[in-house]
Design a protein around this motif. Structure first.
Motif: not given
Lengths: 462, 305
Positions: A397-419
């Motif tokens: 068989f053959h197969a295709f995968t098509y995908g899209l990813k979206y990411g966002a960094k979130i900075t917590d201004s209180q303790d300067d951590t990033t997620s």
């Protein structure tokens, strides 16, 4: 916003006080830095055991959904890692899968209704099933009977399973250029337990621009299929089943990682592994087909008891400004004569502030069939089966995968951590190749349904 | 799987910046950190980078209030006991320095002011704490409420120490001293924007970009530095906004409320990072009087409002 570059130049009485204060400040700074110089030097070595990094946690929830009412899975994943002050690293992963839905049992569609016994344990509408165990005694077990309508692909509708997998890996710097790693993995399902251990060594050359690594892996699996493990190639109607089975595997991998330049990193891996033992899928059967296209019976599949795989993997990672790219290729060949090729490309595109990204990806996969793969067994042929499986995963068989990813960094201004928060959606489409036309009444039935699936994954990294 | 991938925050990363400049980068103290070396060999750069990173992480591990094994946590555990806790020489020097700063600034610079964080969360919202909440915390703020008789510290019940206000600058100076002992050639140590250089590069002064506080990564001005330290205080992203009044994250430890009209950012040049850092922090705490204060101190400074 107003910009005020200023030079020195304080004059007058109030300024004299200020300058006195400043001299005290300078004196205090010098006292702090001078007094502690020697002590801090000593402490540098003593403190090397203390922890230098926070835990990094990477969590995700994946939802996988196959088309045509097939498998649905929900999978929470948590990865965590930590680097200690002396350079040791720890990484761990916990995965829990919950799968349910219908899964093909390997039999072909027919113009007649077909009836099968599901191995998935007791149910209210159960009929007794008798089978022989390895000790020769007879046992009965409740089994659910399911009937498949004419023309439909036989699928066991009662498939459900849960899997818990835990793995841990340690990295240990032996010198500035030599790193050792070791780890283990435990995976548990109702009918399957797998334990593996690995150890590796990596050495850096040319100012860490080149890394050579070698890793070995050993795995031991215990299968306890629901209702027992079928005797390979036995008649489905005879319920010849035995108790638990095992298989074990050894593998090794040789890797080369090379920093080509500041923007490009390339990596080549060669791997070899060998599995030995009960390699059958205990729930897969094959239809026995007469020249008119009728189903005259079913056999359990039978696969060779060993499988050796060799593969080459080449990956390139490159970054250019706000774009980064990952291109990888794999070629695999095994002793069952399955050859496969994979090519995958993903491109990550950051916004100007570098706190959000979009990552489209595409993956192409092709494999040839195992030499014992056969969609059915001819009823007029020899009843002696060396090896046979109708498992579509061993077909071409053959197969295709098509995908899209979206990411966002979130900075917590209180303790300067990033997620980082991310959402990923992938669409997978598998198409069978080299389709044989069935005899007689099978002509016109869809013997090779493809597979389509959607994967949605939500991730949170902190 | 391969033993090596692109380096995580905790590892050392080496990269070239232009023709003749190597940067050894790592993460520590929640900041990107780097050591810049013109005309250096990679192997030497990595060795020196390890020296710097190790010192940064030592100081972080020792003085972080988030670590179970830090000195600050040990001090917090001793809270309320009449006997207090005996601290090591390095910690004692930092406490001496903190006391001197507290006195010099008439209580504006205070390592005990961290408890005010219980009332204030600068999340960009309009949620101000009630005056009663702030008032109730003030008895827990003030270096003069501690009993500090080196090497013995008695921390009263409910109080906290936070060396975050001086730790990063101190770490730069410490790493600088370790490097200066082994290297004559030019180098620059930069921990999250607080930096110090020993001498100009062969091609002239160091070019230092100062970030505009509201646009991460974009330089608002480029400064030239031959030697000495530069620090920048201020972060415009941390504030509360209510009834058109902007409450910045710089709290006056004497009132428990944000300093009015504080500059968006203050950059100060001085001989050491510790000194520069204190001056830039104190300037922020002066609010509208920041310029007057800096000019009276006779320091080179740049201010964004």
């Amino acid at each position: 916003m107003q910009l005020k570059p200023r030079g020195t130049g304080a004059k007058g009485g109030a300024a004299a006080d200020a300058r006195l204060a400043r001299r005290r400040l300078i004196a205090a700074s010098c006292a702090l830095l001078g007094a502690t110089a020697a002590r801090a030097q000593e402490a540098t070595n003593a403190a090397s055991d203390s922890i230098s990094g926070e835990w990094n946690v990477d969590s995700a929830l994946a939802y996988y959904h196959e088309g045509a009412g097939r498998i649905k899975a929900i999978e929470p994943i948590v990865n965590f890692s930590k680097t200690f002050g002396d350079g040791r690293t720890f990484s761990g992963q916990v995965v829990f899968d919950s799968l349910s839905g219908s899964t093909p049992n390997g039999a072909l569609p027919s113009i007649q209704p077909q009836t099968f016994a599901s191995p998935s344990g007791a149910s209210l509408s159960a009929s007794p099933v008798t089978y022989t165990t390895s000790s020769g005694t007879l046992a009965t077990e409740s089994a659910r009977i399911y009937t498949v309508n004419p023309g439909q692909q036989p699928m066991d509708p009662n498939y459900h399973d849960q899997r818990l997998a835990v793995s841990a890996n340690w990295g240990l710097p032996l010198s500035r250029v030599l790193n050792a790693s070791y780890g283990g993995k435990l995976s548990y399902e109702r009918d399957f337990v797998s334990v593996s251990a690995n150890a590796g060594i990596a050495r850096d050359f040319f100012e860490k621009n080149t890394t050579l690594s070698f890793q070995i892996n050993n795995e031991f699996d215990k299968l306890n299929p629901i209702g027992g493990a079928p005797v390979p190639a036995s008649d489905y109607a005879l319920f010849q089943k035995t108790g638990g089975k095992t298989k074990d595997g050894v593998g090794m991998m040789f890797g080369l990682t090379q920093v080509m330049n500041r923007r490009w990193l390339t990596e080549v891996n060669f791997s070899l592994d060998r599995f030995h033992g009960y390699l059958n899928d205990p729930y897969k059967i094959l239809s026995i087909i007469s020249p008119s296209g009728g189903t005259t019976g079913y056999l359990y599949e039978k696969r060779p008891s060993s499988r050796t795989r060799k593969s080459v993997y080449w990956e390139n990672r490159a970054a250019w400004g706000r774009l980064s790219m990952d291109l990888s290729m794999r070629y695999m060949v095994d002793s069952w004569r399955v050859h496969s090729d994979t090519a995958a490309l993903s491109v990550r595109w950051w916004n100007p502030d570098r706190d959000r990204f979009l990552e489209p990806n595409v993956r192409w996969y092709r494999q040839s069939a195992a030499d014992f793969y056969t969609p059915w067994i001819d009823s007029t042929g020899s009843r002696y089966i060396s090896y046979a499986s109708a498992d579509a995963r061993l077909g071409a068989f053959h197969a295709f995968t098509y995908g899209l990813k979206y990411g966002a960094k979130i900075t917590d201004s209180q303790d300067d951590t990033t997620s980082e928060f991310s959402v990923r959606v992938d669409y997978y489409r598998q198409t069978p190749d080299h389709q044989l036309v069935g005899p007689g009444s099978l002509q016109g039935l869809d013997l090779y349904p493809g597979l389509q699936a959607i994967l949605v994954q939500i991730g949170y990294k902190f | 799987m391969p033993a090596r991938t692109f380096a995580p925050d905790t590892a050392l990363n080496i990269e070239s910046r232009g023709a003749d400049l190597l940067a050894v980068c790592f993460g520590a103290m929640a900041s990107p950190c780097e050591l810049l070396l013109p005309a250096a060999e990679r192997a030497v750069a990595l060795d020196l980078g390890e020296l710097v990173a190790r010192e940064a992480r030592r100081i972080e591990a020792k003085f972080s209030r988030y670590r179970d094994d830090s000195v600050v946590t040990a001090i917090h555990r001793s809270r309320g006991s009449a006997a207090g806790i005996e601290v090591d020489e390095e910690t004692a020097s930092l406490l001496d320095f903190a006391r001197e700063c507290f006195e010099l600034s008439d209580g504006l610079f205070d390592i005990t002011s961290g408890v005010l964080r219980r009332a204030w969360r600068f999340d960009g919202s309009d949620r101000l704490p009630s005056p009663q909440t702030v008032q109730s915390l003030l008895p827990l703020v003030g270096f003069d409420k501690l009993s500090w008789n080196p090497p013995r510290l008695v921390l009263p019940e409910g109080m906290e120490l936070d060396l975050g206000g001086i730790g990063k600058e101190y770490a730069v100076d410490r790493a600088f001293a370790l490097l200066a002992a082994v290297r004559e050639a030019p180098f620059l140590v930069n921990f999250g924007g607080d930096l110090r250089a020993n001498r100009p590069t062969p091609r002239g002064p160091w070019q230092v970009g100062i970030e505009r506080p509201d646009a991460a990564g974009r330089a608002a001005l480029i400064l030239e530095l031959e030697q000495g330290a530069l620090t920048t205080s201020g972060d415009a992203r941390r504030f509360l906004l209510k009834d058109g009044i902007r409450y910045g994250h710089i709290l006056d430890p004497r009132t428990g409320w944000p300093v009015r009209d504080a500059p968006r950012s203050v950059t100060v040049a001085a001989a050491t990072c510790t000194e520069a850092g204190l001056l830039s922090t104190l300037a922020m705490l002066q609010g509208a009087g920041a310029e007057t204060y800096l000019e009276a101190q006779g320091v080179i400074h740049w201010l964004l409002r």
